[in-house]
Design a protein around this motif. Structure first.
Motif: not given
Length: 71
Positions: A18-22, A24-29, A44-45
């Motif tokens: 979950q932390q890794a996905l968060e 990665a998603i934040m980087e894309l955001t 997204v946030r």
């Protein structure tokens, strides 16, 4: 049939994933926001905020808060 993994091991791995996905998603955001899509970034946030574990310290949670700029 005995399990190869204990419940705590599985829960720990799920949390790590979950932390890794968060992250990665934040980087894309951040990339999307740099391209001018602030509303998408805010959405997204908001979604990440709902996923944040209760035991995260306040500073960590603030980075996911809707409308907050983590940079």
């Amino acid at each position: 049939m005995p399990s190869d993994y204990s419940l705590p091991d599985v829960l720990e791995k799920l949390y790590e994933n979950q932390q890794a996905l968060e992250a990665a998603i934040m980087e894309l955001t951040l990339l999307v926001e740099e391209q001018g899509a602030r509303e998408v970034g805010g959405n997204v946030r908001g979604a990440l905020w709902t996923m944040a574990p209760i035991d995260k310290d306040e500073k960590s949670q603030d980075q996911w808060a809707p409308g907050r700029d983590s940079r």
